[in-house]
Design a protein around this motif. Structure first.
Motif, PDB file in Angstrom:
ATOM      1  N   ARG A  28       0.832  -1.208   0.000  1.00  0.00           N
ATOM      2  CA  ARG A  28       0.000   0.000   0.000  1.00  0.00           C
ATOM      3  C   ARG A  28       0.866   1.258   0.000  1.00  0.00           C
ATOM      4  NH1 ARG A  28      -2.724  -2.938   4.024  1.00  0.00           N
ATOM      5  NH2 ARG A  28      -2.019  -1.477   5.628  1.00  0.00           N
ATOM      6  N   GLY A  29       1.919   1.230   0.799  1.00  0.00           N
ATOM      7  CA  GLY A  29       2.812   2.386   0.860  1.00  0.00           C
ATOM      8  C   GLY A  29       3.536   2.632  -0.446  1.00  0.00           C
ATOM      9  N   GLN A  30       4.005   1.554  -1.079  1.00  0.00           N
ATOM     10  CA  GLN A  30       4.703   1.695  -2.357  1.00  0.00           C
ATOM     11  C   GLN A  30       3.773   2.189  -3.463  1.00  0.00           C
ATOM     12  OE1 GLN A  30       8.100   1.189  -3.326  1.00  0.00           O
ATOM     13  NE2 GLN A  30       8.235   1.512  -1.120  1.00  0.00           N
ATOM     14  N   LEU A  31       2.557   1.670  -3.477  1.00  0.00           N
ATOM     15  CA  LEU A  31       1.597   2.127  -4.498  1.00  0.00           C
ATOM     16  C   LEU A  31       1.266   3.603  -4.305  1.00  0.00           C
ATOM     17  CD1 LEU A  31      -0.873  -0.918  -4.697  1.00  0.00           C
ATOM     18  CD2 LEU A  31       0.714  -0.141  -6.485  1.00  0.00           C
ATOM     19  N   ALA A  32       1.056   4.023  -3.055  1.00  0.00           N
ATOM     20  CA  ALA A  32       0.764   5.431  -2.780  1.00  0.00           C
ATOM     21  C   ALA A  32       1.942   6.318  -3.188  1.00  0.00           C
ATOM     22  CB  ALA A  32       0.439   5.621  -1.298  1.00  0.00           C
ATOM     23  N   LYS A  33       3.142   5.854  -2.929  1.00  0.00           N
ATOM     24  CA  LYS A  33       4.336   6.608  -3.330  1.00  0.00           C
ATOM     25  C   LYS A  33       4.401   6.761  -4.843  1.00  0.00           C
ATOM     26  CE  LYS A  33       9.398   6.408  -3.212  1.00  0.00           C
ATOM     27  NZ  LYS A  33      10.575   5.585  -2.811  1.00  0.00           N
ATOM     28  N   LYS A  34       4.156   5.680  -5.565  1.00  0.00           N
ATOM     29  CA  LYS A  34       4.217   5.732  -7.030  1.00  0.00           C
ATOM     30  C   LYS A  34       3.098   6.595  -7.605  1.00  0.00           C
ATOM     31  CE  LYS A  34       7.849   3.263  -7.297  1.00  0.00           C
ATOM     32  NZ  LYS A  34       9.131   3.963  -7.611  1.00  0.00           N
ATOM     33  N   MET A  35       1.909   6.550  -7.008  1.00  0.00           N
ATOM     34  CA  MET A  35       0.819   7.391  -7.501  1.00  0.00           C
ATOM     35  C   MET A  35       1.121   8.872  -7.253  1.00  0.00           C
ATOM     36  SD  MET A  35      -1.137   5.283  -8.960  1.00  0.00           S
ATOM     37  CE  MET A  35       0.363   4.303  -9.247  1.00  0.00           C
ATOM     38  N   THR A  36       1.767   9.175  -6.129  1.00  0.00           N
ATOM     39  CA  THR A  36       2.162  10.558  -5.844  1.00  0.00           C
ATOM     40  C   THR A  36       3.194  11.040  -6.853  1.00  0.00           C
ATOM     41  OG1 THR A  36       1.742  10.210  -3.484  1.00  0.00           O
ATOM     42  CG2 THR A  36       3.109  12.091  -4.081  1.00  0.00           C
ATOM     43  N   GLU A  37       4.149  10.181  -7.184  1.00  0.00           N
ATOM     44  CA  GLU A  37       5.157  10.539  -8.181  1.00  0.00           C
ATOM     45  C   GLU A  37       4.524  10.749  -9.557  1.00  0.00           C
ATOM     46  OE1 GLU A  37       7.895   7.308  -7.958  1.00  0.00           O
ATOM     47  OE2 GLU A  37       8.787   7.977  -6.063  1.00  0.00           O
ATOM     48  N   LEU A  38       3.575   9.896  -9.908  1.00  0.00           N
ATOM     49  CA  LEU A  38       2.886  10.035 -11.200  1.00  0.00           C
ATOM     50  C   LEU A  38       2.134  11.356 -11.279  1.00  0.00           C
ATOM     51  CD1 LEU A  38       1.343   6.525 -11.980  1.00  0.00           C
ATOM     52  CD2 LEU A  38       3.009   7.778 -13.356  1.00  0.00           C
ATOM     53  N   ALA A  39       1.446  11.705 -10.186  1.00  0.00           N
ATOM     54  CA  ALA A  39       0.658  12.935 -10.174  1.00  0.00           C
ATOM     55  C   ALA A  39       1.530  14.156 -10.380  1.00  0.00           C
ATOM     56  CB  ALA A  39      -0.113  13.045  -8.862  1.00  0.00           C
ATOM     57  N   ALA A  40       2.771  14.091  -9.903  1.00  0.00           N
ATOM     58  CA  ALA A  40       3.669  15.244 -10.006  1.00  0.00           C
ATOM     59  C   ALA A  40       4.452  15.274 -11.315  1.00  0.00           C
ATOM     60  CB  ALA A  40       4.640  15.240  -8.831  1.00  0.00           C
ATOM     61  N   SER A  41       4.470  14.167 -12.039  1.00  0.00           N
ATOM     62  CA  SER A  41       5.369  14.042 -13.193  1.00  0.00           C
ATOM     63  C   SER A  41       4.761  14.442 -14.530  1.00  0.00           C
ATOM     64  CB  SER A  41       5.855  12.593 -13.299  1.00  0.00           C
ATOM     65  OG  SER A  41       4.771  11.747 -13.696  1.00  0.00           O
ATOM     66  N   GLY A  42       3.431  14.389 -14.645  1.00  0.00           N
ATOM     67  CA  GLY A  42       2.811  14.647 -15.940  1.00  0.00           C
ATOM     68  C   GLY A  42       2.737  13.424 -16.837  1.00  0.00           C
ATOM     69  N   ARG A  43       3.222  12.276 -16.364  1.00  0.00           N
ATOM     70  CA  ARG A  43       3.211  11.084 -17.211  1.00  0.00           C
ATOM     71  C   ARG A  43       1.795  10.554 -17.432  1.00  0.00           C
ATOM     72  NH1 ARG A  43       7.385   9.871 -13.856  1.00  0.00           N
ATOM     73  NH2 ARG A  43       6.459   7.996 -12.959  1.00  0.00           N
ATOM     74  N   SER A  44       0.890  10.866 -16.518  1.00  0.00           N
ATOM     75  CA  SER A  44      -0.494  10.425 -16.701  1.00  0.00           C
ATOM     76  C   SER A  44      -1.082  11.018 -17.975  1.00  0.00           C
ATOM     77  CB  SER A  44      -1.353  10.818 -15.495  1.00  0.00           C
ATOM     78  OG  SER A  44      -0.940  10.134 -14.337  1.00  0.00           O
TER      79      SER A  44
END
Length: 276
Positions: free
Chosen positions: A235-251
């Motif tokens: 859960r922690g790793q997924l939340a970390k990766k989703m936070t990184e995605l939100a900040a990166s513009g890759r979505s």
């Protein structure tokens, strides 16, 4: 008073074992079985070339995150949305990859924040429509249409039911056809699904979206309470990766890329592409 030699040996052995046990616990989930909506392009839909699997922007983003985490995933078709939800709720599958935040599901699913992607619900009208439709209040008293497959936030859904009379159609193609025929003044539909369909159906000069989105539903990863993989490290790793995605513009890049893929599939008569 000194400890007996056997007790001391056991204690030391136990302490040495703790780090290795922690590593095992952190890495015990090596594979996630994932499902989601089969009819929500460009976010997720059934692969016409491989109908047992799902594809889309959410699939690409989750695969990227899982690779970085060292977790293998398999994105499987589990039927329509309600069936996919049931498969994850029961733990037969581990994770939903594109579900709206729903308070009714909080007793069976862990929603990972932030959302993996966000949709924008736009007001689509005929080109040259004189009256501005920039808010819910502007739509009051005007006939509108929405696809049964368009997902909106619970709060916006309540407001729509209270203030608007919307006719539901089985899919977005039929909703847009109603608009083209003058049987409705507007359609509520996602920005990207609307763009793809109007272009593919040759309606892009006749139908346009208004400038402002009325709703921004997030699409979340949701991990089953009954999944053997539902533990703090994951859960922690997924939340970390989703936070990184939100900040990166890759979505946004993934959405644009999959929008083009879906449009190409719609233009192939032999494909099994699903209209929203």
């Amino acid at each position: 008073m000194s400890l007996p030699k056997r007790t001391l040996t056991s204690l030391v052995a136990g302490l040495l074992l703790v780090p290795s046990m922690a590593v095992l616990a952190a890495g015990k989930c090596e594979r996630l079985v994932v499902t989601g909506s089969p009819d929500a392009p460009p976010y997720m839909w059934r692969d016409p070339q491989d109908p047992k699997h799902l594809m889309g922007a959410n699939a690409d983003l989750l695969k990227e995150a899982a690779t970085q985490m060292g977790v293998k995933i398999e994105l499987l078709y589990a039927g329509k949305r309600s069936q996919a939800l049931e498969e994850v709720r029961t733990g037969r599958m581990d994770l939903l990859a594109d579900t709206p935040l729903n308070s009714n599901e909080l007793e069976s699913l862990d929603f990972i924040h932030p959302a993996i992607t966000q949709n924008e619900i736009m007001v689509w009208t005929r080109t040259g429509h004189a009256q501005p439709f920039n808010s819910l209040a502007d739509l009051h008293g005007h006939p509108g249409v929405i696809s049964e497959k368009t997902r909106i936030t619970p709060g916006f859904d309540l407001a729509v039911k209270e203030h608007l009379t919307l006719e539901k159609q089985p899919n977005l193609t039929q909703a847009f056809q109603k608009l083209m025929l003058g049987q409705a003044e507007f359609v509520l539909a996602g920005r990207y699904a609307g763009m793809a369909l109007t272009q593919t159906l040759g309606m892009s000069k006749d139908l346009v979206s208004q400038p402002l989105p009325l709703d921004r539903p997030g699409l979340y990863l949701a991990l089953s309470f009954n999944s053997a993989c539902n533990e703090p490290w994951l859960r922690g790793q997924l939340a970390k990766k989703m936070t990184e995605l939100a900040a990166s513009g890759r979505s946004a890049d993934a959405i644009s890329r999959n929008l083009e893929v879906w449009k190409a599939q719609l233009q192939q008569p032999a494909s099994a592409a699903v209209t929203q």
